[in-house]
Design an enzyme around this catalytic site. Sequence first.
Site, PDB file in Angstrom:
ATOM      1  N   GLY A   2       0.632  -1.133   0.411  1.00 34.04           N
ATOM      2  CA  GLY A   2       0.206   0.026  -0.093  1.00 34.04           C
ATOM      3  C   GLY A   2       1.004   1.123  -0.057  1.00 34.04           C
ATOM      4  CB  THR A   3       4.109   2.271  -0.992  1.00 39.01           C
ATOM      5  OG1 THR A   3       4.024   1.588  -2.451  1.00 39.01           O
ATOM      6  CG2 THR A   3       5.091   1.485   0.373  1.00 39.01           C
ATOM      7  CG  ASN A   4       1.511   3.298  -5.721  1.00 40.57           C
ATOM      8  OD1 ASN A   4       2.348   4.189  -6.702  1.00 40.57           O
ATOM      9  ND2 ASN A   4       2.375   1.773  -6.111  1.00 40.57           N
ATOM     10  CG  MET A  49      -1.010  -7.359  -7.080  1.00 37.78           C
ATOM     11  SD  MET A  49      -0.913  -6.817  -8.293  1.00 37.78           S
ATOM     12  CE  MET A  49       1.117  -7.419  -8.423  1.00 37.78           C
ATOM     13  CB  ILE A  63      -8.007 -10.019 -14.059  1.00 39.49           C
ATOM     14  CG1 ILE A  63      -6.827  -9.636 -14.309  1.00 39.49           C
ATOM     15  CG2 ILE A  63      -8.916  -9.928 -15.531  1.00 39.49           C
ATOM     16  CD1 ILE A  63      -6.161 -10.779 -15.546  1.00 39.49           C
ATOM     17  CG  LEU A  64     -11.255  -5.482 -10.898  1.00 41.65           C
ATOM     18  CD1 LEU A  64     -10.920  -3.629 -10.532  1.00 41.65           C
ATOM     19  CD2 LEU A  64     -12.238  -6.370 -10.041  1.00 41.65           C
ATOM     20  CG  ASN A  79      -3.845  -1.051 -12.529  1.00 42.32           C
ATOM     21  OD1 ASN A  79      -3.864  -0.931 -11.211  1.00 42.32           O
ATOM     22  ND2 ASN A  79      -3.301  -1.378 -14.113  1.00 42.32           N
ATOM     23  CG  HIS A  84       1.192  -1.952 -15.331  1.00 41.47           C
ATOM     24  ND1 HIS A  84       0.894  -3.022 -14.812  1.00 41.47           N
ATOM     25  CD2 HIS A  84       2.515  -1.850 -16.143  1.00 41.47           C
ATOM     26  CE1 HIS A  84       1.860  -3.843 -15.377  1.00 41.47           C
ATOM     27  NE2 HIS A  84       2.510  -3.488 -16.401  1.00 41.47           N
TER      28      HIS A  84
HETATM   29  C1  GAR Z   1       3.281  -0.901  -7.309  1.00 36.66           C
HETATM   30  O1  GAR Z   1       4.833  -1.486  -8.235  1.00 36.66           O
HETATM   31  C2  GAR Z   1       2.171  -1.262  -8.482  1.00 36.66           C
HETATM   32  O2  GAR Z   1       2.317  -0.611  -9.737  1.00 36.66           O
HETATM   33  C3  GAR Z   1       2.214  -2.737  -8.700  1.00 36.66           C
HETATM   34  O3  GAR Z   1       1.977  -3.055  -7.549  1.00 36.66           O
HETATM   35  C4  GAR Z   1       2.841  -2.348  -6.412  1.00 36.66           C
HETATM   36  C5  GAR Z   1       2.111  -1.844  -5.467  1.00 36.66           C
HETATM   37  O4  GAR Z   1       3.063  -1.675  -4.452  1.00 36.66           O
HETATM   38  N1  GAR Z   1       1.153  -3.329  -9.757  1.00 36.66           N
HETATM   39  C6  GAR Z   1       0.751  -3.872 -10.519  1.00 36.66           C
HETATM   40  O5  GAR Z   1       1.629  -4.720 -10.717  1.00 36.66           O
HETATM   41  C7  GAR Z   1      -0.315  -4.029 -10.648  1.00 36.66           C
HETATM   42  N2  GAR Z   1      -0.489  -5.190 -12.275  1.00 36.66           N
HETATM   43  P1  GAR Z   1       2.054  -1.000  -3.430  1.00 36.66           P
HETATM   44  O6  GAR Z   1       1.201  -1.619  -2.502  1.00 36.66           O
HETATM   45  O7  GAR Z   1       3.213  -0.719  -2.077  1.00 36.66           O
HETATM   46  O8  GAR Z   1       1.693  -0.060  -3.640  1.00 36.66           O
END
Ligand code: GAR
Length: 213
Positions: free
Chosen positions: A12-14, A89, A91-92, A106, A108
């Site tokens: 969840g850093t994003n 993670m 797919i919807l 999203n 990516h």
């Molecule tokens: C992020 O790097 C995001 O871009 C990726 O998962 C990570 C989640 O990090 N997403 C995907 O690969 C989607 N297919 P976070 O939980 O620290 O935000």
Amino acid sequence: MIRIGVLISGSGTNLQAIIDACNSGYIDGKVVVVISNKEDAYGRVRARKAGIPEYYISHRGKSREEFEDELIEVLEKYEVDLVALAGFMRILSPHFVRRYYGRLMNIHPALLPAFPGINVQEKQWEYGVKIAGCTVHFVDEGTDTGPIIIQAAVPVYSDDTAEDVRLRILEQEHKIYPLAIKLFAEGRLTIEGRRVIIQGEKKKGGFLMNPSE
Ligand code: GAR
């Protein structure tokens, strides 16, 4: 002020970057609910620490539509204007995507349309790209195929590990996701077919070349 629902599966850093950008006023919005499909996702702790209602909804033992209906029920309860997938993670299916098209984003960790799918930071490193990056896009019915809102590029150096590349990309993710949501909240994004038109776009120019000499 837009109401944002964030879907996560991991650290969840994003999500944190989005929460921080709302709290600082950078985004004219508020994260009103967080849903995780993983019980042990650290992002759930981040939500609780920020005082945001969070839900764990497992996808296990359910059809895709059943799972998605449970997501929809919560998202509707919180009257979200935007659904942001942040390391979610699953797919919807079209069932979910059609309902939220144009207000479902999203992030990516690659420069789409190159490297769709999972574990793409490592795949970029293995492939030997000299420039990697990340993309925020609206979600359509394909996998990682929706209209692109914003991309950021980073260099990949010869002595980088795959982890170095992942972290360099992630740093940019934390900038472009809040920016994409800010632009959405300001009503500055219009989808025209595959293209996202950005009102009042800053044309900074420049380029990234790697190696630079
Ligand atoms: C992020 O790097 C995001 O871009 C990726 O998962 C990570 C989640 O990090 N997403 C995907 O690969 C989607 N297919 P976070 O939980 O620290 O935000």
